[in-house]
Design a protein around this motif. Structure first.
Motif, PDB file in Angstrom:
ATOM      1  N   ALA A   3      23.584  89.461  -6.557  1.00 11.96           N
ATOM      2  CA  ALA A   3      23.759  88.717  -5.303  1.00 11.96           C
ATOM      3  C   ALA A   3      24.875  89.314  -4.457  1.00 11.96           C
ATOM      4  O   ALA A   3      24.717  89.495  -3.239  1.00 11.96           O
ATOM      5  N   GLN A   4      26.003  89.631  -5.094  1.00  7.41           N
ATOM      6  CA  GLN A   4      27.120  90.187  -4.340  1.00  7.41           C
ATOM      7  C   GLN A   4      26.791  91.571  -3.774  1.00  7.41           C
ATOM      8  O   GLN A   4      27.113  91.875  -2.623  1.00  7.41           O
ATOM      9  N   ALA A  37      23.175  94.253   2.500  1.00  9.33           N
ATOM     10  CA  ALA A  37      22.637  93.643   3.719  1.00  9.33           C
ATOM     11  C   ALA A  37      23.597  93.868   4.885  1.00  9.33           C
ATOM     12  O   ALA A  37      23.179  94.223   5.995  1.00  9.33           O
ATOM     13  N   TYR A  38      24.886  93.689   4.625  1.00  9.82           N
ATOM     14  CA  TYR A  38      25.885  93.922   5.675  1.00  9.82           C
ATOM     15  C   TYR A  38      25.891  95.393   6.090  1.00  9.82           C
ATOM     16  O   TYR A  38      25.841  95.713   7.284  1.00  9.82           O
ATOM     17  N   TRP A  64      15.407  91.831   2.470  1.00  6.31           N
ATOM     18  CA  TRP A  64      16.157  90.808   1.770  1.00  6.31           C
ATOM     19  C   TRP A  64      15.280  89.632   1.389  1.00  6.31           C
ATOM     20  O   TRP A  64      15.747  88.542   1.178  1.00  6.31           O
ATOM     21  N   GLU A  85      24.925  87.196 -10.520  1.00  4.65           N
ATOM     22  CA  GLU A  85      26.085  87.206  -9.621  1.00  4.65           C
ATOM     23  C   GLU A  85      26.356  88.610  -9.090  1.00  4.65           C
ATOM     24  O   GLU A  85      26.637  88.801  -7.907  1.00  4.65           O
ATOM     25  N   GLU A  96      35.036  89.370  -8.094  1.00  2.00           N
ATOM     26  CA  GLU A  96      34.301  89.902  -6.952  1.00  2.00           C
ATOM     27  C   GLU A  96      33.841  91.330  -7.234  1.00  2.00           C
ATOM     28  O   GLU A  96      34.572  92.114  -7.839  1.00  2.00           O
ATOM     29  N   LEU A 109      23.737  92.792  -3.184  1.00  2.00           N
ATOM     30  CA  LEU A 109      22.724  92.623  -2.134  1.00  2.00           C
ATOM     31  C   LEU A 109      23.348  92.142  -0.828  1.00  2.00           C
ATOM     32  O   LEU A 109      22.973  92.609   0.251  1.00  2.00           O
ATOM     33  N   ASN A 110      24.308  91.223  -0.911  1.00  2.00           N
ATOM     34  CA  ASN A 110      25.010  90.787   0.304  1.00  2.00           C
ATOM     35  C   ASN A 110      25.756  91.951   0.946  1.00  2.00           C
ATOM     36  O   ASN A 110      25.751  92.107   2.168  1.00  2.00           O
ATOM     37  N   GLY A 111      26.396  92.771   0.110  1.00  2.00           N
ATOM     38  CA  GLY A 111      27.100  93.940   0.630  1.00  2.00           C
ATOM     39  C   GLY A 111      26.150  94.938   1.267  1.00  2.00           C
ATOM     40  O   GLY A 111      26.417  95.470   2.353  1.00  2.00           O
TER      41      GLY A 111
END
Length: 173
Positions: free
Chosen positions: A22-23, A29-30, A171, A19, A53, A25-27
């Motif tokens: 993933a969070q 990526a943005y 990614w 978790e 979070e 990596l999403n950050g």
């Protein structure tokens, strides 16, 4: 609360690591899509909210990339989490890729949270800058535990490639 202030002698279970990864990596990526590199991903710069979070914090050494090949090789940030090419870009992949460097730091952070100690040095060792540089650039690859799941070992394999050009940045690995 930042993840660096937690008692790391208690290892994070794999579902929590998945978790967190993933969070973050999403950050990343943005941020990377906005041409922003953090340059100091480490446990203490990842904040855990009461709702679970993860937030990326402390952009004090971050950089907005103006061009694709905008050079930003520098020694800003925390040297323990710097990628090999931050110290020696010629030896570890030629062109410096600041995005790949953020991914290295995340991989090292997730491995540290799994092991309960900094993974590139013996437990309890308090290294100086030169010791860290040698461990990162010339040492063996970070020891990935055999008992870890295939998915977690895969994440580390993608993030902790010494050569920047082989490291996970699109990614997908």
């Amino acid at each position: 609360m930042d993840l660096g202030s937690l008692n790391l002698s208690t290892r994070f279970p794999e579902p929590a690591l998945a978790e967190i990864a993933a969070q973050v990596l999403n950050g990343l990526a943005y941020l990377h899509a906005q041409k922003i590199v953090h340059r100091d991903i480490k446990p203490s710069n990842l904040l855990l909210s009461s709702s679970g979070e993860i937030k990326i914090a402390d952009f004090g050494v971050g950089k907005i990339m103006r061009r694709t090949l905008d050079p930003c090789v520098s020694y800003v940030g925390t040297c323990a989490y710097m990628s090999p090419e931050r110290f020696d870009p010629d030896r570890h992949g030629g062109n410096y890729d600041a995005y790949a460097s953020d991914v290295w730091s995340l991989g090292l952070t997730i491995l540290e949270l799994h092991l309960g100690h900094f993974p590139l040095l013996p437990m309890g060792q308090r290294p100086d800058w030169a010791t860290l540089m040698c461990a990162i650039c010339f040492g063996e690859a970070a020891g990935v535990p055999e008992a870890a799941s295939e998915e977690l070992r895969g994440l580390w394999g993608c993030c902790l490639m010494k050569e920047a050009g082989k490291r996970w940045t699109g990614w997908s690995c």
